[in-house]
Design a protein around this motif. Structure first.
Motif, mmCIF file in Angstrom:
data_model
loop_
_atom_site.group_PDB
_atom_site.id
_atom_site.type_symbol
_atom_site.label_atom_id
_atom_site.label_comp_id
_atom_site.label_asym_id
_atom_site.label_seq_id
_atom_site.Cartn_x
_atom_site.Cartn_y
_atom_site.Cartn_z
ATOM 1 N N VAL A 294 0.853 -1.194 0.000
ATOM 2 C CA VAL A 294 0.000 0.000 0.000
ATOM 3 C C VAL A 294 0.886 1.240 0.000
ATOM 4 O O VAL A 294 2.005 1.215 0.524
ATOM 5 N N PHE A 295 0.383 2.320 -0.568
ATOM 6 C CA PHE A 295 1.188 3.518 -0.769
ATOM 7 C C PHE A 295 1.080 4.478 0.417
ATOM 8 O O PHE A 295 0.695 5.649 0.262
ATOM 9 N N ASP A 296 1.392 3.992 1.597
ATOM 10 C CA ASP A 296 1.429 4.848 2.779
ATOM 11 C C ASP A 296 2.397 4.260 3.790
ATOM 12 O O ASP A 296 3.102 3.291 3.491
ATOM 13 N N GLU A 297 2.446 4.831 4.974
ATOM 14 C CA GLU A 297 3.435 4.440 5.966
ATOM 15 C C GLU A 297 3.267 3.013 6.478
ATOM 16 O O GLU A 297 4.187 2.455 7.092
ATOM 17 N N ARG A 298 2.124 2.399 6.239
ATOM 18 C CA ARG A 298 1.923 1.010 6.667
ATOM 19 C C ARG A 298 2.728 0.050 5.786
ATOM 20 O O ARG A 298 3.081 -1.045 6.208
ATOM 21 N N VAL A 299 2.969 0.405 4.557
ATOM 22 C CA VAL A 299 3.760 -0.311 3.551
ATOM 23 C C VAL A 299 3.056 -1.574 3.025
ATOM 24 O O VAL A 299 2.929 -1.747 1.822
ATOM 25 N N SER A 300 2.611 -2.471 3.913
ATOM 26 C CA SER A 300 1.946 -3.681 3.440
ATOM 27 C C SER A 300 0.871 -4.114 4.424
ATOM 28 O O SER A 300 0.944 -3.834 5.621
ATOM 29 N N LEU A 301 -0.138 -4.821 3.873
ATOM 30 C CA LEU A 301 -1.262 -5.295 4.682
ATOM 31 C C LEU A 301 -1.467 -6.786 4.487
ATOM 32 O O LEU A 301 -1.193 -7.336 3.427
ATOM 33 N N LYS A 302 -2.001 -7.419 5.531
ATOM 34 C CA LYS A 302 -2.373 -8.825 5.486
ATOM 35 C C LYS A 302 -3.896 -8.924 5.556
ATOM 36 O O LYS A 302 -4.596 -7.926 5.432
ATOM 37 N N TYR A 303 -4.408 -10.120 5.733
ATOM 38 C CA TYR A 303 -5.853 -10.300 5.862
ATOM 39 C C TYR A 303 -6.392 -9.417 6.996
ATOM 40 O O TYR A 303 -5.703 -9.179 7.996
ATOM 41 N N ASN A 304 -7.623 -8.937 6.813
ATOM 42 C CA ASN A 304 -8.296 -8.045 7.776
ATOM 43 C C ASN A 304 -7.563 -6.718 7.959
ATOM 44 O O ASN A 304 -7.699 -6.060 8.995
ATOM 45 N N SER A 305 -6.798 -6.335 6.957
ATOM 46 C CA SER A 305 -6.059 -5.066 6.963
ATOM 47 C C SER A 305 -5.067 -4.949 8.113
ATOM 48 O O SER A 305 -4.735 -3.845 8.556
ATOM 49 N N GLU A 306 -4.572 -6.079 8.597
ATOM 50 C CA GLU A 306 -3.518 -6.046 9.608
ATOM 51 C C GLU A 306 -2.207 -5.603 8.952
ATOM 52 O O GLU A 306 -1.893 -6.022 7.839
ATOM 53 N N ILE A 307 -1.457 -4.772 9.655
ATOM 54 C CA ILE A 307 -0.199 -4.276 9.110
ATOM 55 C C ILE A 307 0.783 -5.428 8.913
ATOM 56 O O ILE A 307 0.946 -6.280 9.781
ATOM 57 N N GLY A 308 1.430 -5.428 7.756
ATOM 58 C CA GLY A 308 2.327 -6.516 7.389
ATOM 59 C C GLY A 308 3.728 -6.368 7.942
ATOM 60 O O GLY A 308 3.989 -5.566 8.848
ATOM 61 N N ASN A 309 4.651 -7.114 7.363
ATOM 62 C CA ASN A 309 6.015 -7.222 7.875
ATOM 63 C C ASN A 309 7.048 -6.443 7.058
ATOM 64 O O ASN A 309 8.249 -6.604 7.284
ATOM 65 N N TYR A 310 6.603 -5.623 6.131
ATOM 66 C CA TYR A 310 7.536 -4.922 5.253
ATOM 67 C C TYR A 310 7.724 -3.462 5.659
ATOM 68 O O TYR A 310 6.858 -2.842 6.268
ATOM 69 N N GLU A 311 8.872 -2.943 5.305
ATOM 70 C CA GLU A 311 9.181 -1.526 5.431
ATOM 71 C C GLU A 311 9.582 -1.018 4.052
ATOM 72 O O GLU A 311 9.680 -1.803 3.101
#
Length: 296
Positions: free
Chosen positions: A222-239
């Motif tokens: 995703v194009f914001d500070e979260r960088v990546s999302l998993k199921y249920n829009s949980e923040i992922g493991n990427y920077e």
């Protein structure tokens, strides 16, 4: 907790209306401490913003009052997704060389709940419309990666790789659906007959399909500070690598080619020494400010 609103709509507006809408949206967003990016055009509106629950509800109601009927998605995040507010007018709400104008001739939408069954059909060619740096961290299995650097590169892929058979069944997906609407409209405009797309994109799929039942593999960029999302829009493991803006994981950070704020294995042989030195100086300023705050 930050409430996030992602939205877009293709519609026909005159320049005067767009200009007035921009002013109202900017003032409301600023007065309610909303951050993120909103793009307005004579062909519609596109944005992702965050703020308190009440402030996001106020902005959502304003857009309805202005006549927009957006495709919207809500989510929440403990991490602040954006650092600033940008509300701007552009020629297109998603750049595609003015093709597929206003997305008036889109492909058939497939609901997230029906997507996996649909793409399992052997006569479906499944195509990822996103850029290569997005596809490397997650995708639907067996999907084709056109290996594009920008969305406009997808035009060449359509013309060179797909146009020979305009009757083939093609299913497409992207992050939130907007790129597929533009691409499918262009494809139908030039004679493609069987175009399908994931309704609401990957984000909608991840929010509506259970992980144990879903086929999505990996994380969604995703194009914001979260960088990546998993199921249920949980923040992922990427920077993000702040040298090349590509996603990186812990393995990348352990590489000898990783330097915080400067380079990673993806860009070590791409960026010039001058670019790296500028990034190095910028990172030094960030580290200085960070250490100063921590010492207070």
């Amino acid at each position: 907790m930050h409430k996030i609103l992602s939205f877009y709509e293709f519609c026909d507006l005159d320049v005067d209306k767009v200009t007035k809408n921009k002013k109202k949206i900017f003032e409301t967003s600023k007065n309610n401490s909303i951050l993120g990016t909103i793009i307005l055009s004579i062909e519609g509106i596109n944005g992702t913003v965050s703020g308190s629950s009440d402030s996001i509800d106020i902005l959502n109601q304003l857009m309805k009052d202005l006549g927009y009927k957006c495709n919207i998605k809500f989510s929440v995040s403990e991490k602040k997704p954006f650092k600033r507010l940008k509300v701007k007018i552009q020629k297109e709400i998603v750049t595609f060389m003015n093709l597929g104008k206003s997305a008036k001739n889109t492909g058939t939408f497939i609901a997230p709940e029906d997507w996996d069954d649909f793409i399992s059909n052997e006569d479906i060619k499944l195509i990822d419309v996103r850029n290569f740096y997005e596809t490397v961290i997650g995708k639907f299995p067996k999907s084709i990666d056109p290996n594009t650097e920008t969305f406009t590169d997808f035009i060449d892929y359509i013309d060179k790789e797909l146009s020979a058979n305009k009757d083939q069944k093609i299913a497409m997906y992207c992050t939130g659906g907007i790129r597929c609407e533009k691409a499918s409209s262009y494809m139908k405009d030039i004679g493609f007959n069987n175009i399908f797309q994931l309704e609401g994109g990957i984000i909608n799929y991840l929010n509506k399909v259970e992980e144990k039942k879903g086929s999505w593999d990996g994380e969604c960029f995703v194009f914001d500070e979260r960088v990546s999302l998993k199921y249920n829009s949980e923040i992922g493991n990427y920077e993000l690598c702040h040298g090349c803006r590509n996603p990186i994981d812990e393995e990348d950070k352990r590489s000898i080619y990783f330097e915080e704020g400067v380079s990673c294995p993806n860009c070590i042989n791409v960026r010039s020494d001058e670019q790296n030195e500028k990034s190095r100086q910028r990172q030094a300023q960030i580290n200085f400010t960070r250490n100063k705050k921590n010492s207070l």
